[in-house]
Design a protein around this motif. Sequence first.
Motif, PDB file in Angstrom:
ATOM      1  N   THR A  39     -13.668  -1.514  -4.393  1.00  0.00           N
ATOM      2  CA  THR A  39     -12.674  -2.299  -5.123  1.00  0.00           C
ATOM      3  C   THR A  39     -12.210  -3.467  -4.270  1.00  0.00           C
ATOM      4  O   THR A  39     -11.973  -3.323  -3.078  1.00  0.00           O
ATOM      5  N   ASP A  55      -9.225   4.484  -0.129  1.00  0.00           N
ATOM      6  CA  ASP A  55      -9.375   3.256   0.647  1.00  0.00           C
ATOM      7  C   ASP A  55      -8.212   3.043   1.611  1.00  0.00           C
ATOM      8  O   ASP A  55      -8.309   2.250   2.544  1.00  0.00           O
ATOM      9  N   THR A  81     -11.959  -5.620   0.695  1.00  0.00           N
ATOM     10  CA  THR A  81     -12.778  -4.735  -0.132  1.00  0.00           C
ATOM     11  C   THR A  81     -12.637  -3.314   0.388  1.00  0.00           C
ATOM     12  O   THR A  81     -12.833  -3.058   1.572  1.00  0.00           O
ATOM     13  N   GLY A  82     -12.280  -2.409  -0.507  1.00  0.00           N
ATOM     14  CA  GLY A  82     -12.137  -1.001  -0.142  1.00  0.00           C
ATOM     15  C   GLY A  82     -13.488  -0.429   0.255  1.00  0.00           C
ATOM     16  O   GLY A  82     -14.451  -0.533  -0.508  1.00  0.00           O
ATOM     17  N   VAL A 124       0.526  -4.339  -3.933  1.00  0.00           N
ATOM     18  CA  VAL A 124      -0.741  -4.080  -4.612  1.00  0.00           C
ATOM     19  C   VAL A 124      -1.020  -2.581  -4.553  1.00  0.00           C
ATOM     20  O   VAL A 124      -0.877  -1.949  -3.504  1.00  0.00           O
ATOM     21  N   SER A 125      -1.427  -2.026  -5.675  1.00  0.00           N
ATOM     22  CA  SER A 125      -1.799  -0.621  -5.760  1.00  0.00           C
ATOM     23  C   SER A 125      -3.227  -0.453  -5.235  1.00  0.00           C
ATOM     24  O   SER A 125      -4.136  -1.154  -5.666  1.00  0.00           O
ATOM     25  N   VAL A 126      -3.403   0.478  -4.302  1.00  0.00           N
ATOM     26  CA  VAL A 126      -4.689   0.719  -3.640  1.00  0.00           C
ATOM     27  C   VAL A 126      -5.096   2.169  -3.875  1.00  0.00           C
ATOM     28  O   VAL A 126      -4.263   3.076  -3.802  1.00  0.00           O
ATOM     29  N   TYR A 148      -9.303  -5.891  -3.350  1.00  0.00           N
ATOM     30  CA  TYR A 148      -7.843  -5.970  -3.413  1.00  0.00           C
ATOM     31  C   TYR A 148      -7.416  -7.356  -2.956  1.00  0.00           C
ATOM     32  O   TYR A 148      -7.845  -7.830  -1.915  1.00  0.00           O
ATOM     33  N   ARG A 149      -6.558  -8.010  -3.750  1.00  0.00           N
ATOM     34  CA  ARG A 149      -6.080  -9.357  -3.434  1.00  0.00           C
ATOM     35  C   ARG A 149      -4.582  -9.304  -3.140  1.00  0.00           C
ATOM     36  O   ARG A 149      -3.803  -8.868  -3.973  1.00  0.00           O
ATOM     37  N   PHE A 150      -4.225  -9.779  -1.960  1.00  0.00           N
ATOM     38  CA  PHE A 150      -2.839  -9.783  -1.523  1.00  0.00           C
ATOM     39  C   PHE A 150      -2.366 -11.212  -1.352  1.00  0.00           C
ATOM     40  O   PHE A 150      -3.132 -12.093  -0.996  1.00  0.00           O
TER      41      PHE A 150
END
Length: 81
Positions: A50, A67, A44-45, A61-63, A52-54
Motif C-alpha cells: 500500500t 506495515d 510504500t508498506g 493517515v491510517s496504516v 501511504y501519502r503524508f
Amino acid sequence: MSCCGSQRAAARPTQAPGSSGDARHWSAGAVMFEYSGQGQLVVTGPLTGTVYRFGGGAGRVSVHGSDAPSLVSVPGLKLVR
C-alpha cells in the motif's frame, strides 16, 4: 561435499535487520500515523504494498497494522495512540 544438517538455517536471524519491534505486538487492524515533516512524504508498506501519502493537508493517515513496524522507523512519522 558435506551437508550442514540444517544448522545453517537454524543460525539465521528470524527478524529482518532494521525492523523495529516484534511483529507479534502489532495489530492486523489499522493504526494511525502522523507526519511532522515539511512537504509531502510517500511511503510504500513493505508487506501490503500500500502507498501511504503524508503531508499536503492530511494530518493523520491510517496504516495497515502489518506495515506499522517498518513505518515507525521512518524519520518524521509518529505513531498516534
